[in-house]
Design a protein around this motif. Structure first.
Motif, PDB file in Angstrom:
ATOM      1  N   VAL A 287       0.765  -1.160   0.056  1.00 18.68           N
ATOM      2  CA  VAL A 287       0.047  -0.008  -0.037  1.00 18.68           C
ATOM      3  C   VAL A 287       0.940   1.248  -0.008  1.00 18.68           C
ATOM      4  CG1 VAL A 287      -1.909  -0.987   1.193  1.00 18.68           C
ATOM      5  CG2 VAL A 287      -0.147   0.095   2.375  1.00 18.68           C
ATOM      6  N   GLY A 342      -8.427   1.277   3.794  1.00 19.53           N
ATOM      7  CA  GLY A 342      -7.762  -0.032   3.584  1.00 19.53           C
ATOM      8  C   GLY A 342      -6.281  -0.053   3.773  1.00 19.53           C
ATOM      9  N   ALA A 343      -5.444   1.002   3.267  1.00 21.66           N
ATOM     10  CA  ALA A 343      -4.065   1.223   3.376  1.00 21.66           C
ATOM     11  C   ALA A 343      -3.760   1.182   5.049  1.00 21.66           C
ATOM     12  CB  ALA A 343      -3.705   2.595   2.760  1.00 21.66           C
ATOM     13  N   GLU A 372      -6.186  -3.705   1.189  1.00 21.15           N
ATOM     14  CA  GLU A 372      -6.525  -2.400   0.660  1.00 21.15           C
ATOM     15  C   GLU A 372      -7.663  -2.564  -0.205  1.00 21.15           C
ATOM     16  OE1 GLU A 372      -4.427   1.444  -1.248  1.00 21.15           O
ATOM     17  OE2 GLU A 372      -3.826  -0.529  -1.713  1.00 21.15           O
TER      18      GLU A 372
END
Length: 400
Positions: A287, A342-343, A372
């Motif tokens: 990510v 998500g990251a 992510e």
């Protein structure tokens, strides 16, 4: 399977004129069933209880009252919002649109704004008129003559009075609807990339089973590059130029190199017994690019609101307030919010996988490395439903 999932989770495609929903009450007895009445009618009963009997009387005369709610903003309004945002408000929506819709407080335009708009064959004043003209069409009360007896003048006056009562309700809804639909329109391409990641990410990570080490690098890079593409398209859809994105993109080269090194290093950390560190690095390597862009985009909005303040288009002198508005504007965009969420989750998913001892399992890597993608995709798909739920929860608090 993905098409089936998408078909059954996404709202129906909207028409250029917008789509709407109608709730109708037509029986006098319904006035006593407040729990089942539309929120707007319940709001009227709370604010002005004397209208309960007036509504009951009109229903007993063969009339019905409908609450018409626009579910998708018409294209002409979305286009008008985009014109003003891009050509005069430095890609901002939240600094001017709510006050325009609620109070008809016009955004400030400078001569340079008019010139920029004309260069693109756009008209800022016409865009404002479009929004102001249609701002109260999002939620309306309508009188239905079920027995075709005709609508009398006193009934028309009653409907006007009822519409005035729900004015705060209607304006709040118009603000919510336009901002939510504008965010969706701005990120169509980004949302498509994110939805593709739900499939591409896991497939890429399965390669780890056949090329350990190199599989991690390829898988993490593929997922991160597609995530970064979604970030860029989300920002591009919000009005940032390719030149602006290219300038801040220089830092991504060393970040990508560092992420690649991190993916190569995971195996070594695991063999050395540094389980948590190896898991976190694997999650971060998948990510790194999109997380960097997510942080950068907030500061891009922060810079722009400073320029708006210099032009006296906003009155935010407090640096903390400017940062708060930058974050608020950035995350009205469901694609942007989903990617950042998500990251942030990815390193923790990596550490959890390391503790469970499953980082050598290709299927586990598919899930962990694509955290992510999965979180962002789910956020985008369900953003409409989440936003609707939050807004209606707010409305319900107004009638308690």
């Amino acid at each position: 399977m993905f098409k089936f999932f998408q078909k059954n989770t996404l709202p129906p495609r909207k028409s250029p004129m917008g789509t709407y929903h109608m709730e109708v009450i037509s029986l006098p007895e319904e006035c006593d069933w407040e729990k089942y009445l539309p929120l707007e009618i319940r709001f009227i009963f709370k604010q002005s209880p004397e209208y309960k009997e007036k509504i009951r009387a009109i229903l007993s005369q063969g009339k019905a009252i409908g609450v018409r709610t626009v579910l998708r903003t018409p294209e002409n309004i979305l286009r008008a919002v985009h014109i003003i945002s891009v050509h005069s408000q430095r890609n901002y929506i939240v600094t001017w649109l709510p006050t325009l819709l609620r109070d008809k407080h016009l955004p400030k335009f400078m001569e340079a704004d008019y010139l920029r708009a004309r260069e693109h064959s756009e008209d800022l004043d016409a865009a404002v008129k479009t929004i102001v003209r249609d701002r109260l069409r999002f939620k309306r009360l309508v009188l239905i003559d079920e027995e075709n007896k005709g609508i009398e003048s006193h009934e028309q006056r009653l409907m006007t009075e009822l519409s005035e009562i729900i004015y705060p309700f209607a304006v709040d809804y118009s603000v919510f609807r336009v901002i939510a639909d504008n965010a969706r329109e701005r990120t169509k391409i980004a949302q498509s990339i994110i939805k593709a990641l739900l499939i591409v990410g896991p497939v890429a990570h399965i390669l780890e089973k056949y090329a350990r080490g190199f599989g991690k690098v390829f898988a993490a890079s593929a997922d991160d590059l597609l995530g970064e593409s979604a970030e860029i398209m989300a920002l591009r859809g919000s009005g940032f130029t390719w030149r602006e994105l290219a300038r801040r993109g220089l830092i991504l080269i060393p970040v990508f190199a560092l992420a690649t090194w991190g993916a190569f290093s995971v195996e070594g950390f695991l063999e050395a017994g540094k389980i948590l560190l190896g898991g976190a690095i694997f999650g971060l390597s998948a990510v790194a690019l999109s997380l960097t862009t997510a942080i950068q985009s907030i500061f891009m909005y922060r810079k722009n609101i400073g320029k708006l303040a210099e032009e006296e288009k906003v009155n935010y002198s407090d640096p903390r307030m400017r940062m708060r508005m930058a974050v608020k504007q950035d995350f009205t965009n469901p694609a942007r919010f989903g990617l950042l969420l998500g990251a942030v989750c990815a390193p923790f998913a990596g550490m959890a996988g390391a503790l469970l001892g499953i980082l050598h399992n290709g299927w586990a890597l598919a899930a962990i490395g694509s955290t992510e993608s999965i979180v962002a995709g789910i956020t985008v798909i369900f953003a409409d439903y989440i936003n609707e739920w939050r807004f209606h929860k707010k409305l319900k608090r107004m009638i308690k």
